[in-house]
Motif scaffolding. Structure first.
Motif, PDB file in Angstrom:
ATOM      1  N   ASN A   1       0.817  -1.219   0.000  1.00 51.03           N
ATOM      2  CA  ASN A   1       0.000   0.000   0.000  1.00 51.03           C
ATOM      3  C   ASN A   1       0.849   1.267   0.000  1.00 51.03           C
ATOM      4  N   VAL A   2       1.867   1.313   0.883  1.00 53.06           N
ATOM      5  CA  VAL A   2       2.681   2.525   0.962  1.00 53.06           C
ATOM      6  C   VAL A   2       3.815   2.513  -0.064  1.00 53.06           C
ATOM      7  N   ALA A   3       4.019   1.373  -0.733  1.00 55.09           N
ATOM      8  CA  ALA A   3       5.080   1.292  -1.739  1.00 55.09           C
ATOM      9  C   ALA A   3       4.586   1.615  -3.146  1.00 55.09           C
ATOM     10  N   LEU A   4       3.278   1.678  -3.356  1.00 53.46           N
ATOM     11  CA  LEU A   4       2.739   1.861  -4.701  1.00 53.46           C
ATOM     12  C   LEU A   4       3.230   3.132  -5.400  1.00 53.46           C
ATOM     13  N   PRO A   5       3.273   4.293  -4.724  1.00 51.55           N
ATOM     14  CA  PRO A   5       3.779   5.478  -5.437  1.00 51.55           C
ATOM     15  C   PRO A   5       5.204   5.292  -5.946  1.00 51.55           C
ATOM     16  N   THR A   6       6.067   4.657  -5.134  1.00 51.81           N
ATOM     17  CA  THR A   6       7.447   4.432  -5.546  1.00 51.81           C
ATOM     18  C   THR A   6       7.516   3.431  -6.696  1.00 51.81           C
ATOM     19  N   ILE A   7       6.693   2.372  -6.625  1.00 50.79           N
ATOM     20  CA  ILE A   7       6.656   1.394  -7.715  1.00 50.79           C
ATOM     21  C   ILE A   7       6.223   2.064  -9.011  1.00 50.79           C
TER      22      ILE A   7
ATOM     23  N   ASN B   1       7.340   3.170 -14.161  1.00 49.70           N
ATOM     24  CA  ASN B   1       6.528   3.963 -15.108  1.00 49.70           C
ATOM     25  C   ASN B   1       5.158   3.312 -15.322  1.00 49.70           C
ATOM     26  N   ALA B   2       4.522   2.978 -14.205  1.00 51.78           N
ATOM     27  CA  ALA B   2       3.236   2.276 -14.256  1.00 51.78           C
ATOM     28  C   ALA B   2       2.091   3.232 -13.974  1.00 51.78           C
ATOM     29  N   GLY B   3       1.032   3.116 -14.750  1.00 53.50           N
ATOM     30  CA  GLY B   3      -0.167   3.904 -14.525  1.00 53.50           C
ATOM     31  C   GLY B   3      -0.995   3.356 -13.385  1.00 53.50           C
ATOM     32  N   GLU B   4      -2.054   4.105 -13.038  1.00 47.93           N
ATOM     33  CA  GLU B   4      -2.881   3.734 -11.885  1.00 47.93           C
ATOM     34  C   GLU B   4      -3.552   2.381 -12.072  1.00 47.93           C
ATOM     35  N   ALA B   5      -4.027   2.085 -13.290  1.00 48.01           N
ATOM     36  CA  ALA B   5      -4.710   0.806 -13.532  1.00 48.01           C
ATOM     37  C   ALA B   5      -3.770  -0.376 -13.314  1.00 48.01           C
ATOM     38  N   VAL B   6      -2.518  -0.247 -13.739  1.00 48.86           N
ATOM     39  CA  VAL B   6      -1.551  -1.334 -13.554  1.00 48.86           C
ATOM     40  C   VAL B   6      -1.201  -1.480 -12.076  1.00 48.86           C
ATOM     41  N   LEU B   7      -1.055  -0.345 -11.370  1.00 45.88           N
ATOM     42  CA  LEU B   7      -0.768  -0.413  -9.942  1.00 45.88           C
ATOM     43  C   LEU B   7      -1.913  -1.081  -9.177  1.00 45.88           C
ATOM     44  N   GLU B   8      -3.135  -0.829  -9.612  1.00 41.63           N
ATOM     45  CA  GLU B   8      -4.283  -1.518  -8.998  1.00 41.63           C
ATOM     46  C   GLU B   8      -4.137  -3.029  -9.156  1.00 41.63           C
ATOM     47  N   LEU B   9      -3.622  -3.447 -10.317  1.00 39.76           N
ATOM     48  CA  LEU B   9      -3.445  -4.877 -10.558  1.00 39.76           C
ATOM     49  C   LEU B   9      -2.359  -5.483  -9.686  1.00 39.76           C
ATOM     50  N   VAL B  10      -1.372  -4.700  -9.285  1.00 43.32           N
ATOM     51  CA  VAL B  10      -0.342  -5.200  -8.375  1.00 43.32           C
ATOM     52  C   VAL B  10      -0.982  -5.647  -7.059  1.00 43.32           C
ATOM     53  N   VAL B  11      -1.994  -4.895  -6.628  1.00 42.41           N
ATOM     54  CA  VAL B  11      -2.729  -5.262  -5.415  1.00 42.41           C
ATOM     55  C   VAL B  11      -3.781  -6.323  -5.733  1.00 42.41           C
ATOM     56  N   ALA B  12      -4.585  -6.066  -6.769  1.00 43.12           N
ATOM     57  CA  ALA B  12      -5.729  -6.931  -7.068  1.00 43.12           C
ATOM     58  C   ALA B  12      -5.304  -8.302  -7.576  1.00 43.12           C
TER      59      ALA B  12
ATOM     60  N   LEU C   1       9.862 -18.241  -3.752  1.00 44.26           N
ATOM     61  CA  LEU C   1      10.303 -18.066  -5.143  1.00 44.26           C
ATOM     62  C   LEU C   1       9.545 -16.936  -5.839  1.00 44.26           C
ATOM     63  N   THR C   2       8.237 -16.861  -5.611  1.00 43.03           N
ATOM     64  CA  THR C   2       7.455 -15.799  -6.258  1.00 43.03           C
ATOM     65  C   THR C   2       7.754 -14.436  -5.642  1.00 43.03           C
ATOM     66  N   SER C   3       8.099 -14.397  -4.359  1.00 41.32           N
ATOM     67  CA  SER C   3       8.529 -13.141  -3.739  1.00 41.32           C
ATOM     68  C   SER C   3       9.822 -12.656  -4.388  1.00 41.32           C
ATOM     69  N   LEU C   4      10.732 -13.599  -4.640  1.00 44.18           N
ATOM     70  CA  LEU C   4      11.983 -13.253  -5.327  1.00 44.18           C
ATOM     71  C   LEU C   4      11.687 -12.706  -6.727  1.00 44.18           C
ATOM     72  N   ALA C   5      10.729 -13.345  -7.416  1.00 41.62           N
ATOM     73  CA  ALA C   5      10.353 -12.868  -8.756  1.00 41.62           C
ATOM     74  C   ALA C   5       9.758 -11.470  -8.686  1.00 41.62           C
ATOM     75  N   CYS C   6       8.951 -11.176  -7.656  1.00 46.89           N
ATOM     76  CA  CYS C   6       8.403  -9.822  -7.489  1.00 46.89           C
ATOM     77  C   CYS C   6       9.527  -8.818  -7.273  1.00 46.89           C
TER      78      CYS C   6
ATOM     79  N   TRP D   1       4.282  -5.103 -15.705  1.00 44.01           N
ATOM     80  CA  TRP D   1       3.470  -6.276 -16.021  1.00 44.01           C
ATOM     81  C   TRP D   1       4.130  -7.565 -15.525  1.00 44.01           C
ATOM     82  N   THR D   2       5.453  -7.607 -15.493  1.00 48.92           N
ATOM     83  CA  THR D   2       6.132  -8.751 -14.891  1.00 48.92           C
ATOM     84  C   THR D   2       5.817  -8.823 -13.406  1.00 48.92           C
ATOM     85  N   LEU D   3       5.783  -7.672 -12.751  1.00 46.87           N
ATOM     86  CA  LEU D   3       5.433  -7.628 -11.333  1.00 46.87           C
ATOM     87  C   LEU D   3       4.011  -8.116 -11.105  1.00 46.87           C
ATOM     88  N   VAL D   4       3.081  -7.701 -11.964  1.00 49.78           N
ATOM     89  CA  VAL D   4       1.689  -8.161 -11.838  1.00 49.78           C
ATOM     90  C   VAL D   4       1.617  -9.680 -11.951  1.00 49.78           C
TER      91      VAL D   4
END
Length: 476
Positions: free
Chosen positions: A43-49, A54-65, A100-105, A112-115
């Protein structure tokens, strides 16, 4: 019973004494904390991510969703697989996959790789988490089980607040130049420790009469949750395109199909993915009904306050995270008193907790209205501390109530249903209260949007408190 040379433990029979010792309990609670921390840590890392990738708001929503939806969709299946193949085995596999998936994140080169990595991380969490409650249900009894369940509830609540605080600290610390990536990379050493401890201290349990996977039920449950959660979490950021409305219209139809298929399987003597007969248990049914508004309000508040403090009040990630430290500290110490209070006063402790939380949220709302934009830990301390105490008297008790009458043979199914309900409600909370808040900001300003959203949450707390009057008076 002793461990073999390969560090495996025998399957526990129904008449065997409890096998989950202190180290084993610590290990499974560690496994319970990781998925919940990771739901809130971004939640508090989204602005930095967003800036870095260079991610828009819709993509950042997907990082959470993406994490929340895959997690919720697969939880019941994870519980059933544990019943079938062994809960310790699924716990170990899920934890390894989570690492392993945490390492990938943490190493993701693009948004999109992060999503994609977050979706996979949610699936790993769904394999791991149901085994925690199922192991506690199957490998403890009596007072030990009550204590373990109380600690699980305390861990769950504390993890959700601590995740946001930890996220702010890690982003600001910028360990070895990792920035936001540290919020995911920190999981890797923790997972390695957890795997070593689990191999030594967590006993193997499984259902004595395992049933095959209910494929139609699994598919229909997944479709039900997807048709509800996907449009709610992505709709606002995507501009509410046609597919979101079609998906929401489809949800009740798919949910009804799921119910009828499961009821048919149940009446035929087979074990469906979610047996409708399970909801005949009053404690489970009424406890779940309470967990829904509680979790919606909790996750919605955590998301909204993180956005408001950073975008509106101008706080950095550390200050935004630490603003909730009083809530976490008071939650922890109050939850330690919970078992004694429950033994003396029964489930009326939940009602008292709801009333206390009403006072806390009202204080936060008043502070936001009067002090904006000068909000920080000291301004929010009274309300956050009182709200934390109220939450600590509700969540751990509700988890105990939900699972108190579930038979050991269905421990995986019961824990999967409980975790799915909670996780789905957490996702809905971010989607609904988050959407309300962000929709109000352009026309009404940040302060009024925050106050309005907090008032809606306050109404939800009042509803939860009223529902608590219908809980069984005692906890099994």
């Amino acid at each position: 019973m002793t461990e073999t040379g390969t560090l495996t433990t025998p399957v526990r029979s129904p008449s065997a004494p409890p096998l989950l010792g202190g180290l084993g309990l610590f290990t499974v609670l560690l496994g319970a904390a990781l998925p919940l921390i990771d739901f809130f840590i971004v939640n508090v890392a989204l602005p930095t991510i967003g800036r870095d990738l260079n991610a828009g708001e819709a993509v950042l929503e997907l990082v959470v969703a993406g994490y929340g939806v895959s997690y919720a969709v697969l939880l019941v299946l994870g519980g059933r697989l544990g019943d079938l193949f062994g809960r310790r085995q699924l716990f170990l596999g899920g934890m390894a996959a989570f690492g392993l998936t945490s390492l990938a994140c943490g190493l993701a080169p693009s948004a999109w790789t992060l999503v994609a990595a977050r979706v996979a991380q949610g699936a790993a969490s769904a394999a791991m988490l149901p085994q925690v409650l199922a192991t506690i249900q199957s490998a403890t009894a009596g007072g030990r089980r009550a204590k373990a369940m109380g600690l699980y509830g305390a861990t769950a609540g504390l993890s959700m607040v601590a995740g946001q605080i930890l996220g702010g600290l890690l982003v600001a610390a910028d360990i070895a130049g990792t920035g936001w990536r540290a919020v995911f990379l920190v999981n890797v050493p923790v997972v390695v420790l957890g795997l070593v401890l689990a191999a030594r201290a967590v006993p193997e349990t499984r259902s004595q009469h395992p049933e095959p996977i209910d494929t139609p039920g699994t598919v229909l449950l997944a479709l039900s949750l997807l048709t509800l959660l996907a449009p709610l979490t992505e709709g606002r950021a995507a501009g509410w395109p046609l597919w979101t409305w079609l998906s929401l219209a489809l949800f009740p139809l798919v949910a009804a199909a799921f119910y009828f298929v499961e009821r048919r399987e149940d009446r035929a003597g087979r074990t469906p993915l979610v047996p409708p007969s399970l909801f005949a248990l009053t404690s489970l049914r009424r406890g779940l009904i309470m967990i829904v508004p509680f979790s919606i309000g909790f996750s919605g508040f955590m998301f909204v306050i993180a956005v408001a403090l950073q975008r509106g009040a101008g706080l950095g990630p550390v200050a935004a995270g630490l603003a909730l430290a009083p809530m976490a500290v008071v939650f922890f110490f109050t939850s330690l008193c919970g078992p004694r209070l429950i033994a003396r006063y029964g489930t009326r402790v939940v009602t008292a907790g709801g009333l206390i939380q009403v006072v806390g949220v009202a204080l936060i709302t008043l502070t936001a209205w009067r002090s904006w934009p000068d909000l920080g830990m000291w301004e929010l301390l009274p309300g956050a501390a009182v709200a934390g105490a109220g939450q600590a008297l509700q969540l751990p008790v509700l988890i105990r109530i939900v699972l108190s009458e579930v038979p050991a043979a269905r421990a995986g199914v019961g824990s999967g249903v409980m975790a799915t309900t909670q996780q789905s409600a957490l996702a809905v909370g971010v989607a609904t209260l988050g959407t309300l808040f962000l929709s109000l900001v352009p026309g009404h300003g940040m302060r009024d949007a925050l106050v309005t959203t907090l008032l809606v949450q306050l109404a939800g707390v009042v509803l939860t408190t009223a529902l608590s009057l219908r809980l069984p008076r005692t906890v099994g």
